[in-house]
Enzyme design. Structure first.
Site, PDB file in Angstrom:
ATOM      1  N   ASP A 148     119.708  19.938 -40.480  1.00 42.63           N
ATOM      2  CA  ASP A 148     121.138  19.910 -40.113  1.00 42.63           C
ATOM      3  C   ASP A 148     121.335  19.983 -38.596  1.00 42.63           C
ATOM      4  O   ASP A 148     122.401  19.650 -38.084  1.00 42.63           O
ATOM      5  CB  ASP A 148     121.905  21.040 -40.808  1.00 42.63           C
ATOM      6  N   PHE A 163     113.437  33.682 -38.479  1.00 40.10           N
ATOM      7  CA  PHE A 163     114.381  34.804 -38.519  1.00 40.10           C
ATOM      8  C   PHE A 163     114.146  35.791 -39.680  1.00 40.10           C
ATOM      9  O   PHE A 163     113.910  36.976 -39.452  1.00 40.10           O
ATOM     10  CB  PHE A 163     115.807  34.243 -38.587  1.00 40.10           C
ATOM     11  N   TYR A 199     119.356  38.361 -32.154  1.00 43.27           N
ATOM     12  CA  TYR A 199     119.648  37.688 -30.881  1.00 43.27           C
ATOM     13  C   TYR A 199     121.138  37.840 -30.544  1.00 43.27           C
ATOM     14  O   TYR A 199     121.999  37.511 -31.377  1.00 43.27           O
ATOM     15  CB  TYR A 199     119.361  36.189 -30.961  1.00 43.27           C
ATOM     16  N   SER A 244     115.622  19.927 -31.972  1.00 37.47           N
ATOM     17  CA  SER A 244     116.570  19.111 -32.745  1.00 37.47           C
ATOM     18  C   SER A 244     116.677  17.694 -32.178  1.00 37.47           C
ATOM     19  O   SER A 244     116.906  16.744 -32.929  1.00 37.47           O
ATOM     20  CB  SER A 244     117.924  19.787 -32.882  1.00 37.47           C
ATOM     21  N   ASN A 261     124.373  35.926 -38.777  1.00 36.18           N
ATOM     22  CA  ASN A 261     123.021  36.497 -38.648  1.00 36.18           C
ATOM     23  C   ASN A 261     123.081  38.019 -38.779  1.00 36.18           C
ATOM     24  O   ASN A 261     122.179  38.642 -39.357  1.00 36.18           O
ATOM     25  CB  ASN A 261     122.422  36.136 -37.291  1.00 36.18           C
ATOM     26  N   LYS A 266     113.852  15.777 -33.716  1.00 32.95           N
ATOM     27  CA  LYS A 266     114.134  15.469 -35.122  1.00 32.95           C
ATOM     28  C   LYS A 266     115.177  14.355 -35.208  1.00 32.95           C
ATOM     29  O   LYS A 266     115.067  13.447 -36.041  1.00 32.95           O
ATOM     30  CB  LYS A 266     114.628  16.721 -35.873  1.00 32.95           C
TER      31      LYS A 266
HETATM   32  P1  NAD Z   1     106.318  24.703 -40.541  1.00 32.10           P
HETATM   33  O1  NAD Z   1     106.264  24.833 -39.068  1.00 32.10           O
HETATM   34  O2  NAD Z   1     106.193  25.900 -41.405  1.00 32.10           O
HETATM   35  O3  NAD Z   1     105.202  23.666 -41.037  1.00 32.10           O
HETATM   36  C1  NAD Z   1     104.915  22.474 -40.362  1.00 32.10           C
HETATM   37  C2  NAD Z   1     103.549  21.980 -40.817  1.00 32.10           C
HETATM   38  O4  NAD Z   1     103.295  20.715 -40.184  1.00 32.10           O
HETATM   39  C3  NAD Z   1     102.390  22.913 -40.436  1.00 32.10           C
HETATM   40  O5  NAD Z   1     101.518  23.092 -41.532  1.00 32.10           O
HETATM   41  C4  NAD Z   1     101.685  22.178 -39.287  1.00 32.10           C
HETATM   42  O6  NAD Z   1     100.304  22.460 -39.230  1.00 32.10           O
HETATM   43  C5  NAD Z   1     101.965  20.732 -39.667  1.00 32.10           C
HETATM   44  N1  NAD Z   1     101.923  19.819 -38.513  1.00 32.10           N
HETATM   45  C6  NAD Z   1     102.573  19.946 -37.334  1.00 32.10           C
HETATM   46  N2  NAD Z   1     102.276  18.908 -36.519  1.00 32.10           N
HETATM   47  C7  NAD Z   1     101.427  18.103 -37.212  1.00 32.10           C
HETATM   48  C8  NAD Z   1     100.775  16.872 -36.930  1.00 32.10           C
HETATM   49  N3  NAD Z   1     100.903  16.275 -35.731  1.00 32.10           N
HETATM   50  N4  NAD Z   1      99.983  16.321 -37.878  1.00 32.10           N
HETATM   51  C9  NAD Z   1      99.820  16.920 -39.084  1.00 32.10           C
HETATM   52  N5  NAD Z   1     100.401  18.085 -39.412  1.00 32.10           N
HETATM   53  C10 NAD Z   1     101.201  18.671 -38.483  1.00 32.10           C
HETATM   54  O7  NAD Z   1     107.695  23.933 -40.816  1.00 32.10           O
HETATM   55  P2  NAD Z   1     108.675  24.004 -42.074  1.00 32.10           P
HETATM   56  O8  NAD Z   1     109.674  25.062 -41.844  1.00 32.10           O
HETATM   57  O9  NAD Z   1     107.886  23.977 -43.315  1.00 32.10           O
HETATM   58  O10 NAD Z   1     109.421  22.601 -41.903  1.00 32.10           O
HETATM   59  C11 NAD Z   1     108.936  21.434 -42.546  1.00 32.10           C
HETATM   60  C12 NAD Z   1     109.885  20.277 -42.237  1.00 32.10           C
HETATM   61  O11 NAD Z   1     111.188  20.592 -42.678  1.00 32.10           O
HETATM   62  C13 NAD Z   1     110.005  19.958 -40.743  1.00 32.10           C
HETATM   63  O12 NAD Z   1     110.078  18.564 -40.613  1.00 32.10           O
HETATM   64  C14 NAD Z   1     111.309  20.617 -40.339  1.00 32.10           C
HETATM   65  O13 NAD Z   1     111.912  19.928 -39.262  1.00 32.10           O
HETATM   66  C15 NAD Z   1     112.127  20.441 -41.615  1.00 32.10           C
HETATM   67  N6  NAD Z   1     113.193  21.432 -41.845  1.00 32.10           N
HETATM   68  C16 NAD Z   1     112.922  22.767 -41.806  1.00 32.10           C
HETATM   69  C17 NAD Z   1     113.936  23.682 -42.108  1.00 32.10           C
HETATM   70  C18 NAD Z   1     113.683  25.174 -42.117  1.00 32.10           C
HETATM   71  O14 NAD Z   1     114.617  25.944 -42.298  1.00 32.10           O
HETATM   72  N7  NAD Z   1     112.454  25.637 -41.962  1.00 32.10           N
HETATM   73  C19 NAD Z   1     115.216  23.220 -42.430  1.00 32.10           C
HETATM   74  C20 NAD Z   1     115.453  21.833 -42.451  1.00 32.10           C
HETATM   75  C21 NAD Z   1     114.427  20.951 -42.173  1.00 32.10           C
HETATM   76  O1  TDX Z   2     114.252  37.247 -34.263  1.00 33.15           O
HETATM   77  C1  TDX Z   2     115.194  36.472 -34.402  1.00 33.15           C
HETATM   78  N1  TDX Z   2     116.468  36.947 -34.309  1.00 33.15           N
HETATM   79  C2  TDX Z   2     117.571  36.158 -34.447  1.00 33.15           C
HETATM   80  O2  TDX Z   2     118.709  36.656 -34.350  1.00 33.15           O
HETATM   81  C3  TDX Z   2     115.005  35.061 -34.681  1.00 33.15           C
HETATM   82  C4  TDX Z   2     113.614  34.491 -34.795  1.00 33.15           C
HETATM   83  C5  TDX Z   2     116.128  34.278 -34.843  1.00 33.15           C
HETATM   84  N2  TDX Z   2     117.378  34.795 -34.718  1.00 33.15           N
HETATM   85  C6  TDX Z   2     118.557  33.924 -34.960  1.00 33.15           C
HETATM   86  C7  TDX Z   2     118.532  32.570 -34.293  1.00 33.15           C
HETATM   87  C8  TDX Z   2     119.286  31.690 -35.275  1.00 33.15           C
HETATM   88  O3  TDX Z   2     120.683  31.793 -35.074  1.00 33.15           O
HETATM   89  O4  TDX Z   2     118.548  33.637 -36.375  1.00 33.15           O
HETATM   90  C9  TDX Z   2     118.956  32.297 -36.628  1.00 33.15           C
HETATM   91  C10 TDX Z   2     117.843  31.573 -37.368  1.00 33.15           C
HETATM   92  O5  TDX Z   2     116.762  31.406 -36.459  1.00 33.15           O
HETATM   93  P1  TDX Z   2     115.443  30.566 -36.832  1.00 33.15           P
HETATM   94  O6  TDX Z   2     114.794  31.148 -38.031  1.00 33.15           O
HETATM   95  O7  TDX Z   2     114.643  30.427 -35.576  1.00 33.15           O
HETATM   96  O8  TDX Z   2     116.068  29.181 -37.311  1.00 33.15           O
HETATM   97  P2  TDX Z   2     116.960  28.052 -36.590  1.00 33.15           P
HETATM   98  O9  TDX Z   2     116.774  28.041 -35.120  1.00 33.15           O
HETATM   99  O10 TDX Z   2     118.357  28.170 -37.136  1.00 33.15           O
HETATM  100  O11 TDX Z   2     116.238  26.731 -37.193  1.00 33.15           O
HETATM  101  C11 TDX Z   2     115.790  26.706 -38.558  1.00 33.15           C
HETATM  102  O12 TDX Z   2     116.655  25.966 -39.375  1.00 33.15           O
HETATM  103  C12 TDX Z   2     116.684  24.585 -39.182  1.00 33.15           C
HETATM  104  C13 TDX Z   2     114.374  26.148 -38.669  1.00 33.15           C
HETATM  105  O13 TDX Z   2     113.502  26.903 -37.845  1.00 33.15           O
HETATM  106  C14 TDX Z   2     114.348  24.695 -38.303  1.00 33.15           C
HETATM  107  O14 TDX Z   2     113.054  24.155 -38.502  1.00 33.15           O
HETATM  108  C15 TDX Z   2     115.315  23.968 -39.182  1.00 33.15           C
HETATM  109  O15 TDX Z   2     115.390  22.629 -38.791  1.00 33.15           O
END
Ligand code: NAD
Ligand code: TDX
Length: 327
Positions: free
Chosen positions: A116, A182, A199, A143, A245, A146
């Protein structure tokens, strides 16, 4: 479709996807095992290739052997992208480019996982939400990369007829999420006897979704989505109250008997994300199963409490890096 290539399958969402999808598909995971990748997140018996999606010959070979590609691999943490953006450009943009060239060459189905955050942020006091047609306006290096990868996918669909879909999802939580993020950071801080860290004021709003609900939506798009389409994924419904948060951290502290403190804010901190997921609900009949965030947090706390072996080795190093930034 029988055989899926899952990029980034050793990461948080990818590993949970593999756990869900392996009942129905043969799966090959390709993962670079960056600091965020962990083989121990994967169940036994899944075919695993240690490799970088930017390596075109390797990706070519793996893509040609599969029926479809589910593309999770990315650098995913905003705070890291503010310190060292280069790896984000490399993996998120060049890596997606390499995959697109491979699926184009071998005419394979691709589903691209996005966020998002490509839409930028919304005002805290508003009631609006991002839809699939909201203009892209990314804030952070993460972002922006992405957003760039989404644009590449759309261009490859239109210019070369690649059979791809995209989903943009809100913030995920659940098991196997890295302790830098987070919710796991706060849970593991309290488990280590430290305060949770908020934060700034903590007034920011995220639209939390359980990782299993995200992955069920990905599966619905893979199996029933329309080629060339983008689907927003989020668990909240229009009119649902926003969750700050501070409220999330207070709930975690209450459930675990912990305390929290305010720390330095994130530069350029996005204020509010709210997703309008009407399209996927209507077209594909998807709906989230975890609709009670408090219950989902309880389950997640339980998981981190019983799986210290999975996160403990990463914890001190991550906290040292945060401390250097006053966070
Ligand atoms: P993560 O960081 O936990 O995992 C990413 C994985 O990709 C890791 O295992 C890493 O080793 C692998 N990786 C990174 N670069 C690489 C490369 N060049 N070649 C092969 N592998 C590689 O991330 P996540 O939270 O699981 O997110 C996965 C996907 O979902 C991402 O594309 C992220 O943008 C998207 N996404 C995440 C969230 C969220 O809240 N975490 C929300 C929306 C979208
Ligand atoms: O220690 C913390 N304290 C805090 O207040 C951390 C690590 C984060 N935060 C706040 C920052 C954000 O407002 O919490 C919120 C969530 O933080 P993150 O977990 O870092 O997520 P965010 O930056 O929102 O992005 C996440 O959602 C969208 C994922 O990491 C991304 O990969 C995804 O695309």
């Amino acid at each position: 479709m029988e055989h899926l290539l899952v990029t980034g399958g050793a990461g948080f969402i990818g590993a949970n996807f593999v756990r869900q999808a392996r009942q129905r598909y043969r799966i090959t995971v390709v993962d670079k095992l960056t600091y965020a990748g962990n083989r121990a997140s994967l169940p036994e018996g899944v075919e695993f290739v240690h490799g970088d999606i930017c390596e075109q010959p390797l990706i070519d070979e793996l893509v040609s052997a599969a029926d479809a590609v589910i593309h999770f691999a990315a650098e995913s943490h905003n705070d890291n992208s503010l310190r060292a953006p280069e790896a984000f450009v490399e993996s998120n943009i060049n890596g997606t480019f390499a995959l697109l060239e491979a699926v184009r060459k071998h005419d394979k189905r691709l589903h691209h996982i996005s966020t998002d955050e490509v839409f930028g942020d919304l005002q805290l006091d508003g009631t609006d939400a991002f839809t699939e047609t909201t203009a892209y306006n990314p804030s952070s290096p993460y972002s922006a990369t992405k957003a760039g990868s989404d644009h590449l996918v759309r261009a490859w669909v239109r210019s070369f007829g690649v059979r791809a879909t995209i989903s943009n999802c809100s913030n995920n939580y659940g098991p196997y999420q890295h302790v830098e993020k987070f919710i796991p950071r706060q849970i593991t801080n309290i488990l280590c006897g430290a305060p949770a860290k908020l934060y700034g004021t903590g007034a920011q709003v995220r639209d939390w979704i359980h990782v299993d609900d995200h992955n069920a939506a990905v599966m619905a798009i893979l199996e029933r989505g329309r080629i060339g389409e983008t689907y927003n994924i989020g668990a909240s419904l229009p009119g649902d109250p926003h969750v700050t948060n501070k409220e999330v951290i207070e709930t975690i502290c209450e459930l675990m008997g912990g305390t929290f403190e305010h720390v330095a804010d994130r530069p350029g901190h996005d204020q509010r994300y709210t997703m309008d997921a009407t399209k996927i609900r209507r077209e594909l009949g998807w709906a989230p199963r975890y609709t009670d965030l408090r219950a989902g947090l309880e389950q997640t706390i339980e998981w981190y409490t019983h799986n210290r072996w999975w996160w403990e080795a990463d914890k001190a190093g991550i906290e040292r890096r945060y401390a250097e930034r006053g966070q």
